[in-house]
Design a protein around this motif. Structure first.
Motif, short mmCIF file in Angstrom:
data_model
loop_
_atom_site.label_atom_id
_atom_site.label_comp_id
_atom_site.label_asym_id
_atom_site.label_seq_id
_atom_site.Cartn_x
_atom_site.Cartn_y
_atom_site.Cartn_z
N GLN A 1 -10.40 3.30 -1.65
CA GLN A 1 -9.66 2.85 -2.83
C GLN A 1 -8.19 2.73 -2.46
O GLN A 1 -7.58 3.68 -1.96
CB GLN A 1 -9.83 3.84 -3.99
N VAL A 2 -7.60 1.57 -2.67
CA VAL A 2 -6.21 1.29 -2.30
C VAL A 2 -5.32 1.56 -3.51
O VAL A 2 -5.57 1.05 -4.60
CB VAL A 2 -6.06 -0.16 -1.82
N VAL A 3 -4.29 2.38 -3.30
CA VAL A 3 -3.29 2.66 -4.34
C VAL A 3 -1.99 1.96 -3.95
O VAL A 3 -1.43 2.23 -2.89
CB VAL A 3 -3.06 4.18 -4.49
N LYS A 4 -1.54 1.07 -4.80
CA LYS A 4 -0.34 0.28 -4.50
C LYS A 4 0.92 1.00 -4.98
O LYS A 4 0.88 1.90 -5.81
CB LYS A 4 -0.43 -1.09 -5.17
N LYS A 5 2.03 0.56 -4.41
CA LYS A 5 3.32 1.07 -4.84
C LYS A 5 3.67 0.51 -6.21
O LYS A 5 3.36 -0.65 -6.51
CB LYS A 5 4.41 0.68 -3.83
N VAL B 1 0.83 -1.20 0.00
CA VAL B 1 0.00 0.00 0.00
C VAL B 1 0.87 1.25 0.00
O VAL B 1 1.76 1.41 0.84
CB VAL B 1 -0.94 0.01 1.22
N LYS B 2 0.62 2.14 -0.96
CA LYS B 2 1.28 3.45 -0.99
C LYS B 2 0.45 4.46 -0.21
O LYS B 2 0.96 5.18 0.64
CB LYS B 2 1.47 3.90 -2.43
N TYR B 3 -0.84 4.53 -0.50
CA TYR B 3 -1.80 5.33 0.25
C TYR B 3 -3.19 4.85 -0.15
O TYR B 3 -3.35 4.01 -1.05
CB TYR B 3 -1.63 6.84 -0.03
N VAL B 4 -4.20 5.36 0.53
CA VAL B 4 -5.59 5.01 0.20
C VAL B 4 -6.38 6.31 0.05
O VAL B 4 -6.07 7.33 0.66
CB VAL B 4 -6.24 4.12 1.29
N LEU B 5 -7.40 6.24 -0.78
CA LEU B 5 -8.35 7.34 -0.96
C LEU B 5 -9.64 6.97 -0.26
O LEU B 5 -10.17 5.87 -0.48
CB LEU B 5 -8.59 7.61 -2.45
N VAL B 6 -10.14 7.88 0.58
CA VAL B 6 -11.30 7.59 1.42
C VAL B 6 -12.40 8.61 1.12
O VAL B 6 -12.15 9.82 1.12
CB VAL B 6 -10.94 7.62 2.92
#
Length: 399
Positions: A363-367, A333-338
């Protein structure tokens, strides 16, 4: 003399002893002795195998609720109304003799409801299969204490006393006391605030009653003697409880109003199907379940199958959400959008420590994986000298 007789003898001695400043140390040692004996009473007899005649059922769903009450108060009827699972109900006591599970489908979540046999006074000592019922209750996330609205407050006091005698603490939080046993060094006693209910001498006497002579104790709140004994025992279960008063159709409206205004209480009627929707809403609120919807990148959110989180089962942070999906997801996980009530703006970019709330969309944003030959049009991984003029230029991009 058996353990039960010794407990009764100590309780009689406590009843005879006057409560004042001179007897508080003696009463504290007696309370510690009772707690230690009750723990021995719950242990299986020596020489017996681990298997017993309990009626534990497999955990299922996102939460577990146990129905506890005296015989013939409407537990089986309530299970049938909420889950559709048929549990035999009759006009005589002890109709239910084993644990009957059912599933409540509410707010896209599955809650397991257990109909347990009625318990009587003395259940903590094993009367009426009381030990098996209490053992199943310890594994639940919420206890529904079903009471007869026409019987007064005596049944509630008896059930609360029976559950507390075996280590169930209803609607209480764990005391803020740090306790750790040591091999040497004696007893270290400290507190972060003035203590009005216990002192250092009383704590020493209680620890000596448990034959503990090397330990570290730190009080972070003004706790009582009972709280300190619970921390030493270490086997207490702090669980939420709703007091459900059934059969309100046979009492007056003034009595119903008085019962409904009590804390953690709700009034229903299984016979006339009154206030069952409010009961489900209170159960959902007490269990603290949180629904989180997933959103794939570039697509619409999936509102059909939410991820249900709970504070009692793991937690409600973004890290707990990722672990619920897959254990290896947290590392990527790089960061998530909530989107939702937990975010300050839509969407909010959050980390793993962000606490999610009910009906949030994530929404999960991967590295991105690094390429072996570097990034961009210039190689950054080369055996050549690390100077700008010596960088090796790649072939031009095709257009």
């Amino acid at each position: 003399m058996g353990i039960t007789e010794r407990i009764r003898e100590i309780e009689a001695e406590m009843a005879r002893t006057q409560k004042n400043k001179a007897t508080e140390y003696h009463l504290g040692r007696l309370k510690a002795s009772i707690a230690r004996l009750r723990t021995q009473l719950l242990e299986p007899p020596k020489g017996s195998s681990g298997a017993g005649d309990g009626f534990e059922v497999t955990k299922y769903g996102h939460g577990r609720v146990a129905l506890i009450g005296f015989p013939s108060v409407g537990k089986s009827t309530l299970l049938t109304l909420l889950t559709g699972t048929r549990s035999e109900a009759a006009a005589y006591e002890f109709t239910t003799l084993t644990c009957i599970p059912g599933i409540i489908h509410y707010n896209d979540a599955k809650i397991q409801l257990l109909d347990l046999p009625g318990i009587i006074e003395g259940a903590a000592e094993g009367k009426g299969r009381g030990r098996q019922v209490i053992a199943v209750s310890k594994s639940s996330d919420l206890v529904l204490m079903v009471l007869d609205a026409s019987k007064g407050d005596n049944h509630r006091q008896i059930l609360t006393r029976e559950l507390e005698s075996v280590g169930l603490r209803l609607n209480k939080r764990p005391p803020q006391i740090y306790f750790k046993r040591k091999k040497t060094g004696g007893i270290s006693f400290n507190s972060t605030m003035p203590l009005t209910q216990v002192d250092e001498k009383l704590c020493y006497q209680i620890l000596h009653e448990y034959k503990i002579h090397n330990a570290e104790v730190l009080f972070r709140e003004d706790a009582s003697v009972d709280d300190f004994i619970d921390v030493i025992e270490g086997n207490r279960k702090y669980i939420k409880c709703l007091y459900v008063y059934n059969k309100i159709d046979v009492v007056g409206i003034d009595d119903v109003d008085a019962l409904a205004r009590r804390e953690n209480s709700i009034v229903i009627s299984c016979n006339m199907k009154l206030n069952l929707d409010r009961l489900l809403a209170r159960m959902w609120e007490a269990m603290g379940l949180v629904r989180v919807f997933t959103k794939p990148q570039g697509q619409q959110p999936d509102f059909s199958d939410p991820v249900v989180l709970s504070t009692d089962r793991g937690g409600c942070t973004v890290e707990d959400f990722c672990n619920h999906i897959h254990r290896s997801l947290v590392k990527d996980v790089k960061y998530v959008l909530v989107w939702g009530t937990s975010s300050k703006h839509y969407p909010q970019r959050c980390g793993l420590a962000h606490v999610l709330e009910d009906e949030d969309v994530v929404q999960v944003v991967k590295k991105k994986e690094k390429e072996e030959d570097g990034r961009g049009r210039f190689k950054s991984h080369s055996n050549a000298p690390a100077r700008i003029c010596d960088r090796e230029k790649k072939a031009p991009l095709k257009t």
